[in-house]
Design a protein around this motif. Structure first.
Motif, PDB file in Angstrom:
ATOM      1  N   ARG A 169       0.701  -1.243  -0.069  1.00  0.00           N
ATOM      2  CA  ARG A 169       0.222  -0.096   0.029  1.00  0.00           C
ATOM      3  C   ARG A 169       0.930   1.223   0.024  1.00  0.00           C
ATOM      4  N   ASP A 170       2.057   1.204   0.587  1.00  0.00           N
ATOM      5  CA  ASP A 170       2.567   2.499   1.108  1.00  0.00           C
ATOM      6  C   ASP A 170       4.032   2.528   0.213  1.00  0.00           C
ATOM      7  N   HIS A 171       4.461   1.342   0.083  1.00  0.00           N
ATOM      8  CA  HIS A 171       5.904   1.302  -0.641  1.00  0.00           C
ATOM      9  C   HIS A 171       5.954   0.470  -1.908  1.00  0.00           C
ATOM     10  N   ARG A 172       4.794   0.585  -2.760  1.00  0.00           N
ATOM     11  CA  ARG A 172       4.738  -0.272  -3.887  1.00  0.00           C
ATOM     12  C   ARG A 172       5.770   0.046  -4.821  1.00  0.00           C
ATOM     13  N   ASP A 173       6.323   1.347  -5.112  1.00  0.00           N
ATOM     14  CA  ASP A 173       7.345   1.854  -6.035  1.00  0.00           C
ATOM     15  C   ASP A 173       8.542   1.192  -5.393  1.00  0.00           C
ATOM     16  N   TYR A 174       8.863   1.139  -4.083  1.00  0.00           N
ATOM     17  CA  TYR A 174       9.998   0.397  -3.584  1.00  0.00           C
ATOM     18  C   TYR A 174      10.086  -0.815  -4.126  1.00  0.00           C
ATOM     19  N   LEU A 175       9.070  -1.575  -4.056  1.00  0.00           N
ATOM     20  CA  LEU A 175       8.841  -3.211  -4.459  1.00  0.00           C
ATOM     21  C   LEU A 175       9.279  -3.202  -6.024  1.00  0.00           C
ATOM     22  N   ILE A 176       8.911  -2.113  -6.701  1.00  0.00           N
ATOM     23  CA  ILE A 176       8.952  -2.269  -8.212  1.00  0.00           C
ATOM     24  C   ILE A 176      10.508  -1.857  -8.440  1.00  0.00           C
ATOM     25  N   ALA A 177      11.017  -1.092  -7.677  1.00  0.00           N
ATOM     26  CA  ALA A 177      12.682  -0.593  -7.973  1.00  0.00           C
ATOM     27  C   ALA A 177      13.298  -1.966  -7.412  1.00  0.00           C
ATOM     28  N   GLU A 178      12.843  -2.394  -6.703  1.00  0.00           N
ATOM     29  CA  GLU A 178      13.775  -3.743  -5.906  1.00  0.00           C
ATOM     30  C   GLU A 178      13.610  -4.954  -7.053  1.00  0.00           C
ATOM     31  N   ARG A 179      12.575  -5.147  -7.910  1.00  0.00           N
ATOM     32  CA  ARG A 179      12.621  -6.128  -8.755  1.00  0.00           C
ATOM     33  C   ARG A 179      13.115  -5.680 -10.227  1.00  0.00           C
ATOM     34  N   SER A 180      13.246  -4.488 -10.076  1.00  0.00           N
ATOM     35  CA  SER A 180      13.990  -4.043 -11.576  1.00  0.00           C
ATOM     36  C   SER A 180      15.438  -4.211 -11.325  1.00  0.00           C
ATOM     37  N   PHE A 181      15.961  -3.872 -10.168  1.00  0.00           N
ATOM     38  CA  PHE A 181      17.449  -4.073  -9.830  1.00  0.00           C
ATOM     39  C   PHE A 181      17.543  -5.625  -9.532  1.00  0.00           C
ATOM     40  N   GLN A 182      16.751  -6.250  -9.311  1.00  0.00           N
ATOM     41  CA  GLN A 182      17.035  -7.630  -9.372  1.00  0.00           C
ATOM     42  C   GLN A 182      17.337  -8.500 -10.591  1.00  0.00           C
ATOM     43  N   LEU A 183      16.359  -8.138 -11.451  1.00  0.00           N
ATOM     44  CA  LEU A 183      16.534  -8.242 -12.868  1.00  0.00           C
ATOM     45  C   LEU A 183      17.899  -8.064 -13.488  1.00  0.00           C
TER      46      LEU A 183
END
Length: 256
Positions: free
Chosen positions: A162-176
């Motif tokens: 809810r509050d940090h969705r963009d954090y999760l998006i960035a996290e997965r982008s960096f993991q890839l």
């Protein structure tokens, strides 16, 4: 929505870092120090401009992915001359690596703050054990303990979604990107360690025979649940899905 992206990544995480006194040379969480690759700065205004550039790059990662990070795009996003980005970062690899480093540094403090806030709930749950491991408790007490742990884990995931969705998006982008860029892998190891170390400590406290493996398995479940909720339609997280997955996993780990 785009304005919210910028606020979450650049303002919320940035403010967390400042409030917790995060430095640009390492972490206080017991992991290997985070090291920046770009040009070092000694003056406050230079460090501020460098930070503005990295935060702009992080917003681009959220919006366009890591491959969208280019000197011209970052300069435009940060509203600085192109010469500023090339001055602090000699190539794109350094810029991306330092953006990931900043992301990990700020995220570690956010994660630490969450666990400090949740510590009282964790202590209440651990008090149910009365010095025993979870397998030695009555079925009724074990069930209550598992429910408390599920509540805490669901709260963490829902807060992230809810509050940090963009954090999760960035996290997965960096993991890839780590699959393509080996320079990012040491930074990714630090990032992964913050969560794993906390989970391993928890499973050790509740009497797990394999706290390191349990930590890795539970971390994988959290990542999968977060991803599934992000790609499903609708704005609100499916708390029923989250709870059922976590209840099953925690029950297997703590009850057997």
């Amino acid at each position: 929505m785009e304005a919210t992206n910028c606020e979450v990544v650049s303002d919320s995480l940035s403010q967390t870092s400042k409030d917790n006194g995060t430095s640009s040379s390492g972490s206080s969480n017991g992991n290997e120090a985070l090291k920046y690759q770009g040009r070092k700065t000694s003056r406050a205004n230079s460090e501020q401009r460098r930070r503005i550039i990295l935060e702009a790059a992080l917003r681009i990662v959220v919006r366009d992915g890591v491959r969208g990070v280019r000197h011209r795009a970052v300069a435009r996003e940060a509203e600085v001359p192109l010469s500023a980005t090339t001055y602090y970062f000699k190539d794109i690899s350094d810029l991306i690596t330092d953006t990931f480093t900043l992301f990990v540094e700020m995220g570690a403090e956010k994660f630490k703050a969450f666990w400090e806030e949740s510590d009282s709930k964790l202590q209440e749950a651990l008090a149910l054990l009365g010095g025993q491991d979870s397998a030695s408790l009555s079925q009724e007490v074990r069930l209550v303990f598992v429910e408390r742990m599920v509540d805490l884990a669901v709260h963490y995931i829902v807060t992230q979604l809810r509050d940090h969705r963009d954090y999760l998006i960035a996290e997965r982008s960096f993991q890839l990107e780590c699959l393509r860029n080996e320079n990012l892998r040491p930074v990714a190891f630090n990032h992964q360690s913050y969560l794993l170390n906390s989970l391993e400590s928890f499973f050790r406290r509740v009497g797990s025979e394999k706290p390191d493996i349990d930590a890795q398995l539970f971390s994988a479940v959290i990542m999968q649940v977060e991803y599934q909720c992000m790609v499903q339609p609708g704005d609100e997280p499916d708390t029923g899905l989250i709870r059922s997955r976590l209840m099953r996993q925690i029950s297997l780990m703590l009850v057997g």
